[in-house]
Design an enzyme around this catalytic site. Structure first.
Site, mmCIF file in Angstrom:
data_model
loop_
_atom_site.group_PDB
_atom_site.id
_atom_site.type_symbol
_atom_site.label_atom_id
_atom_site.label_comp_id
_atom_site.label_asym_id
_atom_site.label_seq_id
_atom_site.Cartn_x
_atom_site.Cartn_y
_atom_site.Cartn_z
ATOM 1 N N SER A 44 0.845 -1.203 0.000
ATOM 2 C CA SER A 44 0.000 0.000 0.000
ATOM 3 C C SER A 44 0.878 1.250 0.000
ATOM 4 O O SER A 44 0.391 2.350 -0.238
ATOM 5 C CB SER A 44 -0.932 0.007 1.219
ATOM 6 N N ASP A 82 5.543 -7.158 2.330
ATOM 7 C CA ASP A 82 4.821 -7.664 1.159
ATOM 8 C C ASP A 82 5.769 -8.015 0.025
ATOM 9 O O ASP A 82 6.678 -7.239 -0.305
ATOM 10 C CB ASP A 82 3.862 -6.582 0.629
ATOM 11 N N LYS A 111 4.645 -11.580 3.041
ATOM 12 C CA LYS A 111 3.222 -11.784 2.740
ATOM 13 C C LYS A 111 3.028 -11.873 1.233
ATOM 14 O O LYS A 111 3.647 -11.110 0.489
ATOM 15 C CB LYS A 111 2.393 -10.635 3.327
ATOM 16 N N GLU A 113 -0.177 -12.660 -1.864
ATOM 17 C CA GLU A 113 -1.619 -12.691 -2.111
ATOM 18 C C GLU A 113 -2.019 -13.925 -2.929
ATOM 19 O O GLU A 113 -1.242 -14.389 -3.773
ATOM 20 C CB GLU A 113 -2.043 -11.426 -2.875
ATOM 21 N N GLU A 179 -8.998 -9.819 3.915
ATOM 22 C CA GLU A 179 -9.404 -8.439 3.607
ATOM 23 C C GLU A 179 -10.817 -8.431 3.012
ATOM 24 O O GLU A 179 -11.095 -9.156 2.046
ATOM 25 C CB GLU A 179 -8.392 -7.810 2.637
HETATM 26 O O1 KIV Z 1 -0.368 -3.393 1.701
HETATM 27 C C1 KIV Z 1 -1.146 -3.333 2.659
HETATM 28 O O2 KIV Z 1 -1.319 -2.311 3.333
HETATM 29 C C2 KIV Z 1 -1.905 -4.532 2.999
HETATM 30 C C3 KIV Z 1 -3.020 -4.386 3.972
HETATM 31 C C4 KIV Z 1 -4.202 -3.846 3.259
HETATM 32 C C5 KIV Z 1 -3.348 -5.640 4.678
HETATM 33 O O3 KIV Z 1 -1.659 -5.576 2.474
#
Ligand code: KIV
Length: 262
Positions: A44, A82, A111, A113, A179
């Protein structure tokens, strides 16, 4: 130090886990001092830091840079980073090369997806010393195939989401972000998986909660999502807003039904 074991124990003890996004060293230090357990270096940052309209333009290099910044300011929290769009989908080997870069820059977990098709990659990384957080429900990197940022797992889609969650859990996911998932479905998934679940727009029954830091401080970029609450309201400092967020999660007053999908 918060570790995968602390998180597992928190689920068993029904002690809610607190997570916020974080992209820089000074906020890492503040969030950590306030007691946030997981600092999410989320992609994000594409929107929040770089002014992009989605997470897709974010590169692995961007993620490594911000992970390094956050890790430097942090002492006790677990740093979760991420994997950026395009850095892991091709093969499990590609995922390992990318994930190892994040780990070298200070991540304690990565993380990614996607649903059950990611089970093999999660297993591969876990076996090679990289703990993985799965991310299901609304997966922002898939915004173009989903056709917008909307609630997932409604009606017949609920069964597939539960199947995804079980497959990723069995593959060895250490954590699972859900989410924009209806509250009762998130409750069922949380009960049926062994790893802790972290909700964002997924109701109060998840094992923990996450928000984008700027959102919970009332700095909205565009339209405010239903699940976002401005914790600056009634507080005289950012520090107190963060403490109010932690307290609301721990005593189950956030998210209430006004901030959940029913
Ligand atoms: O990138 C991010 O902020 C996220 C959250 C929305 C969980 O993956």
């Amino acid at each position: 130090m918060i570790t995968v074991n602390t998180l597992k124990q928190a689920k068993l003890d029904q002690n809610k886990i607190t997570m916020l996004t974080c992209y820089d060293s000074s906020f890492a230090s503040l969030l950590d001092t306030c007691g946030i357990e997981i600092l999410l270096v989320g992609d994000s940052l594409g929107m929040v830091m770089q002014g992009e309209s989605s997470t897709l333009p974010v590169d692995l290099e961007d993620m490594c840079y911000h992970t390094r910044c956050v890790a430097k300011g942090n002492k006790n929290a677990l740093v979760l980073s991420d994997l950026s769009f395009g850095s892991y989908e091709d093969s499990k080997e590609q995922a390992f090369v990318s994930a190892s870069q994040l780990m070298k820059n200070g991540a304690n977990m990565v993380k990614l997806e996607g649903g059950e098709y990611q089970a093999e990659t999660i297993h591969f990384l876990q076996q090679r010393s990289i703990p993985v957080c799965a991310h299901i429900g609304l997966t922002p990197q898939a915004v173009n195939t989903i056709g917008g940022y909307k609630v997932q797992g409604k009606g017949d889609a609920a069964e597939q989401l539960l199947k995804d969650a079980k497959a990723l859990d069995e593959a060895g996911a250490s954590l699972m972000v859900m989410e924009c998932v209806p509250k009762e479905l998130a409750k069922k998934i949380t009960k049926e998986v062994s790893c802790p679940t972290i909700g964002i727009g997924a109701g109060v029954y998840c094992d923990g909660q996450v928000l984008v830091l700027q959102d919970m401080l009332g700095i909205y970029l565009g339209k405010k999502a239903k699940f976002v609450k401005n914790f600056m309201q009634g507080q005289d400092s950012i520090e107190n807003a963060i403490k109010a967020y932690i307290k609301a999660i721990k005593n189950l007053t956030y998210p209430d039904d006004e901030h959940s999908f029913l």
